[in-house]
Design an enzyme around this catalytic site. Structure first.
Site, PDB file in Angstrom:
ATOM      1  N   ARG A   1      -6.466  -2.694   9.837  1.00  0.00           N
ATOM      2  CA  ARG A   1      -6.836  -4.144  10.098  1.00  0.00           C
ATOM      3  C   ARG A   1      -6.402  -4.808  11.274  1.00  0.00           C
ATOM      4  NH1 ARG A   1      -5.076  -6.675   4.473  1.00  0.00           N
ATOM      5  NH2 ARG A   1      -3.305  -5.310   5.066  1.00  0.00           N
TER       6      ARG A   1
ATOM      7  N   GLY B   1       0.993  -1.166   0.063  1.00  0.00           N
ATOM      8  CA  GLY B   1       0.050   0.102   0.264  1.00  0.00           C
ATOM      9  C   GLY B   1       0.891   1.201   0.065  1.00  0.00           C
TER      10      GLY B   1
ATOM     11  N   ASP C   1       4.799  -4.501   6.326  1.00  0.00           N
ATOM     12  CA  ASP C   1       5.160  -5.876   6.720  1.00  0.00           C
ATOM     13  C   ASP C   1       5.388  -6.831   5.436  1.00  0.00           C
ATOM     14  OD1 ASP C   1       3.564  -8.689   7.428  1.00  0.00           O
ATOM     15  OD2 ASP C   1       4.949  -7.981   9.016  1.00  0.00           O
TER      16      ASP C   1
ATOM     17  N   ARG D   1       1.138  -5.221  -5.828  1.00  0.00           N
ATOM     18  CA  ARG D   1       1.312  -6.604  -4.832  1.00  0.00           C
ATOM     19  C   ARG D   1       1.340  -7.942  -5.794  1.00  0.00           C
ATOM     20  NH1 ARG D   1      -0.710  -4.800   0.003  1.00  0.00           N
ATOM     21  NH2 ARG D   1      -2.149  -3.132   0.126  1.00  0.00           N
TER      22      ARG D   1
ATOM     23  N   THR E   1       4.043   2.989   5.757  1.00  0.00           N
ATOM     24  CA  THR E   1       2.785   2.540   6.028  1.00  0.00           C
ATOM     25  C   THR E   1       1.776   3.178   6.808  1.00  0.00           C
ATOM     26  OG1 THR E   1       1.101   0.744   6.727  1.00  0.00           O
ATOM     27  CG2 THR E   1       3.502   0.971   7.813  1.00  0.00           C
TER      28      THR E   1
ATOM     29  N   ASP F   1       2.247   0.127  12.013  1.00  0.00           N
ATOM     30  CA  ASP F   1       2.200  -1.157  12.517  1.00  0.00           C
ATOM     31  C   ASP F   1       3.540  -2.092  12.351  1.00  0.00           C
ATOM     32  OD1 ASP F   1       2.057  -1.517  10.016  1.00  0.00           O
ATOM     33  OD2 ASP F   1       0.471  -3.278  10.080  1.00  0.00           O
TER      34      ASP F   1
ATOM     35  N   ASP G   1      -0.386   2.529   8.617  1.00  0.00           N
ATOM     36  CA  ASP G   1      -0.842   1.581   9.741  1.00  0.00           C
ATOM     37  C   ASP G   1      -0.151   1.819  11.131  1.00  0.00           C
ATOM     38  OD1 ASP G   1      -3.192   0.929   8.491  1.00  0.00           O
ATOM     39  OD2 ASP G   1      -2.526  -1.028   7.826  1.00  0.00           O
TER      40      ASP G   1
END
Length: 319
Positions: free
Chosen positions: A171, A11, A103, A72, A125, A129, A127
């Site tokens: 997510r 992403g 990730d 991807r 990212t 994360d 996120d």
């Protein structure tokens, strides 16, 4: 080392262009040839690789998205796909690679390292994360986008005396929901890292009603459940006029904030420094405003954590 490559994968996130710019210009500063790999690992396998010059990355630091594009690739998860990628790197004489992404991108970098190809991961990212760094490139920009949207939604919630459920990205990580909810004074924040009961959400809304509160904002991370399901349950159990907003991919776009531009510049340049000193199979990051690095195997084996103290604070302040 004479030639290095850079790619973005997974992403997109605001600040990726600033990181690409830093890799290219830091590399050229050290008399390296720098090659841009287009469309992530899919482009790597296809040999979509071009030499970058100083002007190639001019006027991009303020732009969202990624000039190298991204994609991807399921094929790159296979041994055959990874060998294809290494063949292309060898064909172009590239001796080290910087991978900017999240990730999944880091797992690709991990595989290249296992095959003996020097690779360094730069966390990009929204996120936030990725273990081993306090912040990832793009998180701050996405956070400010969410905050701006909730500010606007609260104006309408106040005017119409409604309850609004706002679903944000995340997510497996609730950072965007937690930080935006705390910054915007949300009455309830629902994140994957903290258990919740719908009865508690309803009870909090009822307490607000009892003291005369006529509107509320509930922020839900997408990994917990559908914002529309939350809205329907609230409407059913409390007979409240409820509206739902799913912010979606608007969170990924936009000009990066100053923080993300600086972070991306620092991390991209540091990745080149590490390649030049012989380090590989690592991820770069920032902890307590100091640049750090971690073994990529260690980073991927660790679980993302969140500051639950902030979560508790949000509950205390929204009584």
């Amino acid at each position: 080392m004479k030639r290095i490559g850079v790619l973005t994968s997974g992403g997109d996130s605001p600040g990726m262009n600033a990181a690409i710019r830093a890799v290219v210009r830091k590399g050229i500063y050290h008399n390296l040839e720098v090659y841009g790999i287009y469309y992530g690992y899919a482009g790597l396998m296809a040999g979509d690789i071009k030499k970058m010059e100083l002007g190639s990355v001019g006027d991009i630091i303020h732009r969202g998205g990624t000039m190298l594009y991204t994609a991807r690739s399921e094929e790159f998860k296979t041994l055959e796909g990874q060998k294809k990628g290494i063949e292309q790197l060898n064909k172009f004489g590239i001796e080290g690679l910087v991978v900017i992404g999240g990730d999944g991108s880091f797992r690709g970098a991990q595989k290249l390292t296992e095959h003996g190809f020097p690779t360094i991961g730069v966390p990009g990212t929204i996120d936030n994360d990725i273990p081993g760094t306090d912040f990832t490139i793009g998180f701050d920009t996405a956070l400010n986008t969410v905050i701006d949207a909730i500010d606007k939604i609260r104006d309408t919630a106040t005017s119409h005396e409604r309850t609004y459920v706002v679903e944000v990205m995340g997510r497996h990580a609730g950072d965007l929901a937690l930080w935006s909810g705390l910054a915007d004074g949300a009455e309830t924040i629902v994140i994957p890292e903290a258990d919740y009961e719908m009865s508690d959400v309803i009870a909090r809304l009822k307490r607000g009603q009892d003291r005369g509160k006529k509107h509320s904002i509930i922020v839900v991370a997408e990994g917990v459940g559908s914002g529309f399901e939350f809205g329907e349950r609230i409407k059913k159990e409390m007979n409240l006029e409820t509206r739902v907003t799913v912010l979606g991919h608007i969170q990924r776009g936009g000009s990066p904030t100053a923080f993300d531009r600086v972070l991306a510049s620092r991390l991209g340049a540091k990745a080149v420094d590490h390649l030049l000193t012989g380090k590989a199979g690592i991820t770069v990051g920032i902890e307590k405003n100091e640049l750090v690095y971690h073994d990529i195997d260690e980073a991927l084996s660790r679980k993302h954590t969140i500051d639950l103290g902030m979560y508790t604070l949000s509950q205390e302040l929204s009584i």
